[in-house]
Design a protein around this motif. Sequence first.
Motif, short mmCIF file in Angstrom:
data_model
loop_
_atom_site.label_atom_id
_atom_site.label_comp_id
_atom_site.label_asym_id
_atom_site.label_seq_id
_atom_site.Cartn_x
_atom_site.Cartn_y
_atom_site.Cartn_z
N CYS A 16 -23.15 -66.87 -5.09
CA CYS A 16 -22.79 -67.99 -4.21
C CYS A 16 -21.27 -68.12 -4.08
O CYS A 16 -20.73 -68.17 -2.97
CB CYS A 16 -23.35 -69.31 -4.73
N VAL A 19 -19.86 -64.93 -2.10
CA VAL A 19 -20.13 -64.79 -0.66
C VAL A 19 -19.69 -66.01 0.15
O VAL A 19 -19.60 -65.94 1.37
CB VAL A 19 -21.63 -64.49 -0.36
N SER A 20 -19.40 -67.13 -0.53
CA SER A 20 -19.05 -68.38 0.18
C SER A 20 -17.85 -68.20 1.11
O SER A 20 -17.74 -68.90 2.12
CB SER A 20 -18.76 -69.50 -0.82
N PHE A 21 -16.95 -67.24 0.77
CA PHE A 21 -15.75 -67.05 1.61
C PHE A 21 -16.05 -66.30 2.91
O PHE A 21 -15.24 -66.34 3.83
CB PHE A 21 -14.66 -66.33 0.81
N PRO A 23 -18.39 -66.93 5.35
CA PRO A 23 -18.46 -67.79 6.55
C PRO A 23 -17.08 -68.22 7.06
O PRO A 23 -16.89 -68.35 8.28
CB PRO A 23 -19.25 -69.01 6.07
N GLN A 24 -16.13 -68.43 6.13
CA GLN A 24 -14.77 -68.81 6.56
C GLN A 24 -14.12 -67.67 7.34
O GLN A 24 -13.47 -67.91 8.35
CB GLN A 24 -13.93 -69.18 5.33
N LYS A 27 -15.68 -67.50 10.77
CA LYS A 27 -15.15 -68.59 11.60
C LYS A 27 -13.76 -68.24 12.13
O LYS A 27 -13.47 -68.48 13.31
CB LYS A 27 -15.09 -69.88 10.76
#
Lengths: 89, 89
Positions: A16, A19-21, A23-24, A27
Amino acid sequence: MQHGYVTVIGIIAGICTTVSFIPQIIKILKTGNTRDISLSMYIILTAGISLWVVYGFFLGEIPIILANSVVFVLCLFILTAKCRGKSRR
Amino acid sequence: MQHGYVTVIGIIAGICTTVSFIPQIIKILKTGNTRDISLSMYIILTAGISLWVVYGFFLGEIPIILANSVVFVLCLFILTAKCRGKSRR
Protein backbone atom coordinates in the motif's frame (compact mmCIF):
# COMPACT_ATOMS: atom_id res chain seq x y z
CA MET A 1 0.19 -19.32 12.33
CA GLN A 2 -0.33 -16.01 14.14
CA HIS A 3 3.10 -14.87 12.98
CA GLY A 4 2.02 -15.72 9.43
CA TYR A 5 -0.94 -13.30 9.73
CA VAL A 6 1.34 -10.55 11.03
CA THR A 7 3.74 -11.01 8.10
CA VAL A 8 0.81 -10.82 5.65
CA ILE A 9 -0.34 -7.54 7.31
CA GLY A 10 3.21 -6.20 6.97
CA ILE A 11 3.41 -7.20 3.30
CA ILE A 12 0.01 -5.59 2.49
CA ALA A 13 1.06 -2.46 4.44
CA GLY A 14 4.31 -2.30 2.44
CA ILE A 15 2.52 -2.76 -0.91
CA CYS A 16 0.00 0.00 0.00
CA THR A 17 2.59 2.57 1.08
CA THR A 18 4.73 1.75 -1.99
CA VAL A 19 2.05 1.82 -4.73
CA SER A 20 0.23 4.82 -3.17
CA PHE A 21 2.55 7.21 -5.07
CA ILE A 22 1.50 5.79 -8.48
CA PRO A 23 -1.92 7.59 -8.56
CA GLN A 24 -0.11 10.90 -7.88
CA ILE A 25 2.21 10.25 -10.85
CA ILE A 26 -0.76 9.35 -13.08
CA LYS A 27 -2.52 12.58 -12.00
CA ILE A 28 0.59 14.64 -12.83
CA LEU A 29 0.97 12.92 -16.23
CA LYS A 30 -2.74 13.57 -16.99
CA THR A 31 -3.01 17.19 -15.85
CA GLY A 32 0.60 18.41 -15.97
CA ASN A 33 -0.15 20.37 -12.78
CA THR A 34 1.91 20.20 -9.58
CA ARG A 35 1.07 23.63 -8.05
CA ASP A 36 -0.63 22.31 -4.89
CA ILE A 37 2.04 19.65 -4.23
CA SER A 38 4.61 20.69 -1.62
CA LEU A 39 8.19 20.82 -2.97
CA SER A 40 9.61 20.64 0.58
CA MET A 41 7.58 17.49 1.27
CA TYR A 42 9.11 15.62 -1.65
CA ILE A 43 12.65 16.92 -0.97
CA ILE A 44 12.50 15.67 2.65
CA LEU A 45 10.62 12.47 1.72
CA THR A 46 13.04 11.55 -1.10
CA ALA A 47 16.02 12.23 1.21
CA GLY A 48 14.41 10.08 3.94
CA ILE A 49 13.64 7.22 1.56
CA SER A 50 17.22 7.27 0.20
CA LEU A 51 18.44 6.95 3.82
CA TRP A 52 16.10 3.93 4.28
CA VAL A 53 17.82 2.35 1.23
CA VAL A 54 21.27 3.04 2.80
CA TYR A 55 19.95 1.62 6.12
CA GLY A 56 18.76 -1.51 4.29
CA PHE A 57 22.18 -1.91 2.62
CA PHE A 58 23.99 -1.71 5.98
CA LEU A 59 21.63 -4.30 7.49
CA GLY A 60 21.76 -6.45 4.31
CA GLU A 61 17.95 -6.48 4.32
CA ILE A 62 16.79 -7.00 0.71
CA PRO A 63 13.07 -6.22 1.46
CA ILE A 64 13.99 -2.80 2.96
CA ILE A 65 16.29 -2.05 -0.02
CA LEU A 66 13.77 -3.18 -2.67
CA ALA A 67 10.61 -1.53 -1.24
CA ASN A 68 12.35 1.78 -0.57
CA SER A 69 14.13 1.78 -3.94
CA VAL A 70 10.73 1.59 -5.68
CA VAL A 71 9.34 4.42 -3.49
CA PHE A 72 12.56 6.41 -4.14
CA VAL A 73 12.09 6.22 -7.93
CA LEU A 74 8.39 7.18 -7.63
CA CYS A 75 9.13 10.12 -5.28
CA LEU A 76 12.01 11.28 -7.49
CA PHE A 77 9.61 11.36 -10.45
CA ILE A 78 7.13 13.55 -8.49
CA LEU A 79 9.99 15.76 -7.23
CA THR A 80 11.35 16.23 -10.79
CA ALA A 81 7.87 17.01 -12.13
CA LYS A 82 7.37 19.57 -9.32
CA CYS A 83 10.75 21.23 -10.07
CA ARG A 84 9.93 21.37 -13.80
CA GLY A 85 6.52 22.88 -13.00
CA LYS A 86 8.17 25.53 -10.84
CA SER A 87 10.79 26.44 -13.47
CA ARG A 88 8.08 26.83 -16.11
CA ARG A 89 6.46 29.66 -14.11
CA MET B 1 30.10 1.21 16.87
CA GLN B 2 29.14 0.42 13.26
CA HIS B 3 25.73 -0.74 14.43
CA GLY B 4 25.38 2.61 16.23
CA TYR B 5 25.88 4.45 12.93
CA VAL B 6 23.30 2.27 11.21
CA THR B 7 20.75 2.95 13.97
CA VAL B 8 21.38 6.70 13.64
CA ILE B 9 20.81 6.45 9.84
CA GLY B 10 17.54 4.60 10.53
CA ILE B 11 16.41 7.21 13.06
CA ILE B 12 17.20 10.13 10.68
CA ALA B 13 15.43 8.25 7.86
CA GLY B 14 12.37 7.75 10.11
CA ILE B 15 12.32 11.41 11.16
CA CYS B 16 12.59 12.56 7.50
CA THR B 17 9.80 10.34 6.18
CA THR B 18 7.59 11.28 9.16
CA VAL B 19 8.02 15.08 9.17
CA SER B 20 7.98 15.31 5.34
CA PHE B 21 4.17 15.52 5.39
CA ILE B 22 4.20 18.68 7.56
CA PRO B 23 5.21 21.08 4.69
CA GLN B 24 2.28 19.71 2.64
CA ILE B 25 -0.11 20.46 5.53
CA ILE B 26 1.35 23.99 5.91
CA LYS B 27 0.90 24.54 2.15
CA ILE B 28 -2.73 23.41 2.31
CA LEU B 29 -3.41 25.63 5.35
CA LYS B 30 -1.82 28.63 3.56
CA THR B 31 -3.43 28.23 0.13
CA GLY B 32 -6.52 26.15 0.84
CA ASN B 33 -5.88 24.35 -2.45
CA THR B 34 -5.65 20.58 -2.87
CA ARG B 35 -6.58 20.24 -6.56
CA ASP B 36 -3.27 18.76 -7.76
CA ILE B 37 -2.99 16.33 -4.82
CA SER B 38 -4.11 12.78 -5.66
CA LEU B 39 -7.06 11.59 -3.55
CA SER B 40 -6.27 7.95 -4.41
CA MET B 41 -2.69 8.39 -3.20
CA TYR B 42 -3.80 9.51 0.26
CA ILE B 43 -6.55 6.86 0.52
CA ILE B 44 -4.05 4.05 -0.24
CA LEU B 45 -1.25 5.67 1.82
CA THR B 46 -3.47 6.23 4.90
CA ALA B 47 -4.75 2.64 4.65
CA GLY B 48 -1.17 1.36 4.35
CA ILE B 49 0.06 3.42 7.29
CA SER B 50 -2.85 2.21 9.47
CA LEU B 51 -1.80 -1.37 8.61
CA TRP B 52 1.78 -0.53 9.69
CA VAL B 53 0.33 0.58 13.06
CA VAL B 54 -1.59 -2.72 13.34
CA TYR B 55 1.61 -4.58 12.35
CA GLY B 56 3.52 -2.70 15.08
CA PHE B 57 0.86 -3.62 17.66
CA PHE B 58 1.08 -7.33 16.77
CA LEU B 59 4.88 -7.25 17.06
CA GLY B 60 4.73 -5.08 20.20
CA GLU B 61 7.18 -2.67 18.54
CA ILE B 62 6.63 0.79 20.07
CA PRO B 63 8.85 2.63 17.46
CA ILE B 64 6.78 1.21 14.55
CA ILE B 65 3.53 2.13 16.35
CA LEU B 66 4.64 5.66 17.30
CA ALA B 67 6.26 6.69 13.98
CA ASN B 68 3.37 5.37 11.90
CA SER B 69 0.72 6.86 14.22
CA VAL B 70 2.23 10.33 13.64
CA VAL B 71 2.31 9.77 9.84
CA PHE B 72 -1.28 8.41 10.04
CA VAL B 73 -2.55 11.62 11.70
CA LEU B 74 -0.68 13.81 9.17
CA CYS B 75 -1.96 11.80 6.16
CA LEU B 76 -5.49 11.78 7.57
CA PHE B 77 -5.35 15.59 7.78
CA ILE B 78 -4.28 15.85 4.10
CA LEU B 79 -6.93 13.27 3.09
CA THR B 80 -9.68 15.18 4.96
CA ALA B 81 -8.55 18.49 3.41
CA LYS B 82 -8.60 16.88 -0.05
CA CYS B 83 -12.12 15.46 0.51
CA ARG B 84 -13.37 18.87 1.73
CA GLY B 85 -11.81 20.54 -1.31
CA LYS B 86 -13.56 18.05 -3.60
CA SER B 87 -16.98 18.51 -1.92
CA ARG B 88 -16.69 22.32 -2.24
CA ARG B 89 -16.60 22.04 -6.05
